[in-house]
Motif scaffolding. Structure first.
Motif, PDB file in Angstrom:
ATOM      1  N   ALA A  81      22.227  51.783  35.784  1.00 30.52           N
ATOM      2  CA  ALA A  81      20.770  51.659  35.830  1.00 30.52           C
ATOM      3  C   ALA A  81      20.136  52.711  36.725  1.00 30.52           C
ATOM      4  N   GLY A  82      20.848  53.199  37.711  1.00 28.01           N
ATOM      5  CA  GLY A  82      20.301  54.182  38.634  1.00 28.01           C
ATOM      6  C   GLY A  82      21.400  54.612  39.581  1.00 28.01           C
ATOM      7  N   GLU A  83      21.029  55.374  40.624  1.00 26.23           N
ATOM      8  CA  GLU A  83      22.058  55.786  41.579  1.00 26.23           C
ATOM      9  C   GLU A  83      22.669  54.552  42.215  1.00 26.23           C
ATOM     10  N   GLN A  84      23.973  54.494  42.246  1.00 28.34           N
ATOM     11  CA  GLN A  84      24.634  53.303  42.765  1.00 28.34           C
ATOM     12  C   GLN A  84      26.113  53.559  42.981  1.00 28.34           C
ATOM     13  N   ASP A  85      26.762  52.552  43.577  1.00 30.49           N
ATOM     14  CA  ASP A  85      28.207  52.605  43.759  1.00 30.49           C
ATOM     15  C   ASP A  85      28.895  51.964  42.566  1.00 30.49           C
ATOM     16  N   VAL A  86      29.899  52.645  42.060  1.00 32.80           N
ATOM     17  CA  VAL A  86      30.787  52.045  41.064  1.00 32.80           C
ATOM     18  C   VAL A  86      32.038  51.614  41.812  1.00 32.80           C
ATOM     19  N   ILE A  87      32.453  50.384  41.588  1.00 31.85           N
ATOM     20  CA  ILE A  87      33.549  49.806  42.362  1.00 31.85           C
ATOM     21  C   ILE A  87      34.658  49.376  41.411  1.00 31.85           C
ATOM     22  N   ALA A  88      35.884  49.716  41.762  1.00 31.46           N
ATOM     23  CA  ALA A  88      37.034  49.240  40.991  1.00 31.46           C
ATOM     24  C   ALA A  88      37.933  48.466  41.932  1.00 31.46           C
ATOM     25  N   ILE A  89      38.384  47.311  41.480  1.00 36.22           N
ATOM     26  CA  ILE A  89      39.296  46.504  42.283  1.00 36.22           C
ATOM     27  C   ILE A  89      40.519  46.206  41.443  1.00 36.22           C
ATOM     28  N   ALA A  90      41.688  46.493  42.014  1.00 39.01           N
ATOM     29  CA  ALA A  90      42.940  46.228  41.300  1.00 39.01           C
ATOM     30  C   ALA A  90      43.611  45.022  41.926  1.00 39.01           C
ATOM     31  N   LYS A  91      44.103  44.157  41.057  1.00 41.87           N
ATOM     32  CA  LYS A  91      44.849  42.986  41.513  1.00 41.87           C
ATOM     33  C   LYS A  91      46.324  43.302  41.339  1.00 41.87           C
ATOM     34  N   MET A  92      47.082  43.240  42.424  1.00 42.78           N
ATOM     35  CA  MET A  92      48.492  43.574  42.369  1.00 42.78           C
ATOM     36  C   MET A  92      49.313  42.310  42.101  1.00 42.78           C
ATOM     37  N   PRO A  93      50.542  42.471  41.605  1.00 43.94           N
ATOM     38  CA  PRO A  93      51.363  41.288  41.306  1.00 43.94           C
ATOM     39  C   PRO A  93      51.635  40.413  42.537  1.00 43.94           C
ATOM     40  N   ASP A  94      51.641  41.009  43.729  1.00 43.65           N
ATOM     41  CA  ASP A  94      51.908  40.206  44.932  1.00 43.65           C
ATOM     42  C   ASP A  94      50.664  39.499  45.461  1.00 43.65           C
ATOM     43  N   GLY A  95      49.552  39.594  44.731  1.00 47.31           N
ATOM     44  CA  GLY A  95      48.344  38.868  45.140  1.00 47.31           C
ATOM     45  C   GLY A  95      47.405  39.667  46.022  1.00 47.31           C
ATOM     46  N   SER A  96      47.777  40.891  46.371  1.00 53.33           N
ATOM     47  CA  SER A  96      46.868  41.704  47.187  1.00 53.33           C
ATOM     48  C   SER A  96      45.885  42.448  46.279  1.00 53.33           C
ATOM     49  N   PHE A  97      44.851  43.003  46.885  1.00 54.24           N
ATOM     50  CA  PHE A  97      43.810  43.682  46.134  1.00 54.24           C
ATOM     51  C   PHE A  97      43.592  45.085  46.679  1.00 54.24           C
ATOM     52  N   LEU A  98      43.345  46.017  45.778  1.00 53.46           N
ATOM     53  CA  LEU A  98      43.008  47.388  46.164  1.00 53.46           C
ATOM     54  C   LEU A  98      41.595  47.674  45.679  1.00 53.46           C
ATOM     55  N   LYS A  99      40.877  48.482  46.433  1.00 63.22           N
ATOM     56  CA  LYS A  99      39.479  48.734  46.082  1.00 63.22           C
ATOM     57  C   LYS A  99      39.150  50.207  46.204  1.00 63.22           C
ATOM     58  N   ALA A 100      38.427  50.724  45.242  1.00 70.26           N
ATOM     59  CA  ALA A 100      37.948  52.104  45.303  1.00 70.26           C
ATOM     60  C   ALA A 100      36.458  52.100  44.965  1.00 70.26           C
ATOM     61  N   VAL A 101      35.709  52.930  45.673  1.00 72.81           N
ATOM     62  CA  VAL A 101      34.263  52.996  45.469  1.00 72.81           C
ATOM     63  C   VAL A 101      33.876  54.448  45.239  1.00 72.81           C
ATOM     64  N   SER A 102      32.975  54.668  44.301  1.00 72.00           N
ATOM     65  CA  SER A 102      32.491  56.018  44.062  1.00 72.00           C
ATOM     66  C   SER A 102      30.989  55.949  43.822  1.00 72.00           C
ATOM     67  N   ASN A 103      30.256  56.783  44.538  1.00 68.28           N
ATOM     68  CA  ASN A 103      28.800  56.802  44.358  1.00 68.28           C
ATOM     69  C   ASN A 103      28.439  57.759  43.230  1.00 68.28           C
ATOM     70  N   VAL A 104      27.597  57.276  42.334  1.00 68.66           N
ATOM     71  CA  VAL A 104      27.162  58.104  41.203  1.00 68.66           C
ATOM     72  C   VAL A 104      25.645  58.218  41.244  1.00 68.66           C
ATOM     73  N   LYS A 105      25.155  59.466  41.184  1.00 74.21           N
ATOM     74  CA  LYS A 105      23.708  59.699  41.104  1.00 74.21           C
ATOM     75  C   LYS A 105      23.341  59.776  39.622  1.00 74.21           C
TER      76      LYS A 105
END
Lengths: 140, 109
Positions: free
Chosen positions: A108-132
């Motif tokens: 919709a506008g400039e914002q953060d795109v966020i990806a979260i990965a769920k690992m088999p051991d139950g932990s989570f990884l997160k990556a954020v990228s700002n897009v204009k």
């Protein structure tokens, strides 16, 4: 009834303002809440996940996003500034060759795109990228 | 109701055993988000594809849950590891109950 130009501009502005306020009222779930609901509030780590998004997207109607998290069970994507922050959930099955995917999304506008990965051991990884974004893609 | 929905798939026809192959899919669909308004100010109802599944010989490669933020003409690229000859099946599920299908054969040697 015929509207003068002045009246027309006035009513348009009012309706535009009402429309602008509408998404925030009807969609109480923000990206933070959606992420918390997904991870159960667990801490996320930054290593082991790659999110490739353009720095500047000229057209918010279609923005190519690539995400990769080796070993992940699931990858969920959020667009923090969209009326509905959920974008997509990728579940990788036994035949997948890599835990990576590319797709095209709306922003919709400039914002953060966020990806979260769920690992088999139950932990989570997160990556954020700002897009204009030059032209928004949610019809507002 | 979405019209002229055409799935398009690009996957290799041949591969060697254990090779990781790249698969690309595109399906023409308006993906009406439910956020837009028509000329009279009425909300255009949501009409999207909400799920995409790719299987190889019946086993899941990737299962994607889609929300309105996915762009018009949804595109996906992902990878599959092929150990034997077989068929990729691609299925898209529309909000209106329609199911769109496509498939692609691969020979593994």
């Amino acid at each position: 009834m015929s509207l003068t130009r002045r009246e027309f501009v006035g009513t348009s502005l009012t309706s535009a303002a009402a429309f602008a306020a509408f998404p925030s009222m009807s969609f109480a779930a923000t990206a933070d809440e959606a992420i918390a609901a997904y991870t159960g509030g667990a801490a996320t780590s930054d290593a082991g996940i790659t999110l490739i998004a353009p720095e500047i997207a000229e057209n918010g109607n279609t923005v190519q996003i690539e995400v990769s998290a080796p070993g992940a069970e699931e990858i969920i994507m959020f667009a923090a500034g969209n009326p509905n922050p959920n974008v997509a959930t990728f579940k990788f099955g036994p035949m997948s060759g890599s835990q990576a995917a590319t797709t095209r999304i709306r922003l919709a506008g400039e914002q953060d795109v966020i990806a979260i990965a769920k690992m088999p051991d139950g932990s989570f990884l997160k990556a954020v990228s700002n897009v204009k974004v030059t032209i928004g893609g949610c019809g507002g | 109701m979405a019209e002229n929905v055409t799935p398009r798939v690009r996957a290799p026809r041949e591969a060697s055993v254990g090779e990781v192959v790249s698969v690309r899919t595109l399906i023409s669909h308006p993906m009406e988000s439910g956020m837009r308004r028509d000329g009279d100010g009425n909300v255009i109802p949501r009409s999207i594809i909400n799920r995409f599944v790719c299987t190889f010989n019946g086993e899941v490669v990737v299962d994607v849950t889609m929300e309105p933020s996915i762009a018009t003409n949804p595109y996906f690229q992902f990878e599959a590891k092929v150990m034997e000859s077989g068929t990729f099946n691609f299925t898209w599920y529309d909000d209106d109950g329609s199911v769109y299908e496509d498939s692609s054969d691969i020979t593994v040697s």
